[in-house]
Design an enzyme around this catalytic site. Sequence first.
Site, short mmCIF file in Angstrom:
data_model
loop_
_atom_site.label_atom_id
_atom_site.label_comp_id
_atom_site.label_asym_id
_atom_site.label_seq_id
_atom_site.Cartn_x
_atom_site.Cartn_y
_atom_site.Cartn_z
N GLY A 35 0.84 -1.21 0.00
CA GLY A 35 0.00 0.00 0.00
C GLY A 35 0.87 1.25 0.00
O GLY A 35 0.64 2.19 -0.78
N HIS A 36 1.89 1.27 0.87
CA HIS A 36 2.82 2.41 0.89
C HIS A 36 3.57 2.51 -0.44
O HIS A 36 3.81 3.61 -0.96
CB HIS A 36 3.88 2.23 1.99
CG HIS A 36 3.35 2.25 3.38
ND1 HIS A 36 3.44 1.16 4.22
CD2 HIS A 36 2.74 3.23 4.09
CE1 HIS A 36 2.91 1.47 5.40
NE2 HIS A 36 2.47 2.70 5.35
N GLN A 154 -8.68 9.95 7.91
CA GLN A 154 -7.41 10.70 7.98
C GLN A 154 -7.25 11.57 6.73
O GLN A 154 -6.83 12.73 6.80
CB GLN A 154 -6.24 9.73 8.10
CG GLN A 154 -4.88 10.40 7.98
CD GLN A 154 -3.74 9.45 8.31
OE1 GLN A 154 -3.41 9.28 9.46
NE2 GLN A 154 -3.14 8.84 7.30
O1 PAF Z 1 -1.02 7.09 8.12
C1 PAF Z 1 0.04 7.13 8.77
O2 PAF Z 1 0.91 6.27 8.64
C2 PAF Z 1 0.24 8.27 9.76
O3 PAF Z 1 -0.97 8.63 10.36
C3 PAF Z 1 0.94 9.49 9.15
C4 PAF Z 1 0.09 10.14 8.07
C5 PAF Z 1 2.29 9.09 8.57
C6 PAF Z 1 1.18 10.55 10.24
O4 PAF Z 1 1.98 10.05 11.26
#
Ligand code: PAF
Length: 286
Positions: A35-36, A154
């Site tokens: 995903g990342h 988020q």
């Molecule tokens: O989604 C995440 O991994 C975290 O909430 C983030 C956006 C890196 C902030 O620490």
Amino acid sequence: MRIVRTVADLRAALAPVRGSGSVGLVPTMGALHDGHLELARQARADNDAVVLSIFVNPTQFNDPSDLAAYPRDEGKDVDLAASVGVDYVFAPEVTEVYPPGFSATVTLHGPIVEALEGAHRGVGHFQGVTTVVAKLFGMVSPDRAYFGQKDAQQVRVVQAMVADLNIPTQIVVVSTVREPDGLAMSSRNRRLSPFDRARAAHVAEALRAAELAAAGGISDAWSLLHSARKVLTDNAIDVEYLELVDADTFRPIPVLVTGPAVLAVAVVIGGTRLIDNVVLRQGSAS
Ligand code: PAF
């Protein structure tokens, strides 16, 4: 690819790109998964320089044991980031982000921070997220920043923050990447035992049931939620929340109308908390 630990080194590294080229930021807490990497691939395609940050942000954890258990493997993360063409891994120490005397917070108000994750993890959760993301934006000054749809709330909170604070960073939302059985990729999946990993696939199955119900013309929240909840309860999965909310305001809605809605779920399986969501529209899944 370079690993950078300080804001000063990062700014110096990015200085040649400023003005002539664009910078993309992929904010992460490490324990990278596909995903990342999908966020990083998209950032690579869109920008001249790509920064992937790795920072396990203590201020967004409401539970110290959750923070302590958060998986960390920087060596592997660095190799994975290099494999998708990231230019800089920005991995600061906690004191670089929160030096002694640090006292600022970025706080949003209203349902987008108070509903769902805000209600269950505490309002401090999103305050921790908005504070660190604002700091990362100040440190990197990215033209674009990449976030996954898996963390739908988020995403909405960060979009509201950049709008409210006139931060000139475009927020790019990338679709959830799923395992072959539907489980949304998450750093937390690696904490699941093989037995619980198999059960976790029912979370996506539950969302799919609601999606099919919506596609079949069902629009009232009770019926949509019931179709999802049945899959979870049939498989003895503990539900923390399961709600249908307006995709913009995150207020609960009783019925699907014209705009998009988010059906969001948080469950606990074998002690591991997982979240997922699907976007629904009247008469169709999207
Ligand atoms: O989604 C995440 O991994 C975290 O909430 C983030 C956006 C890196 C902030 O620490």
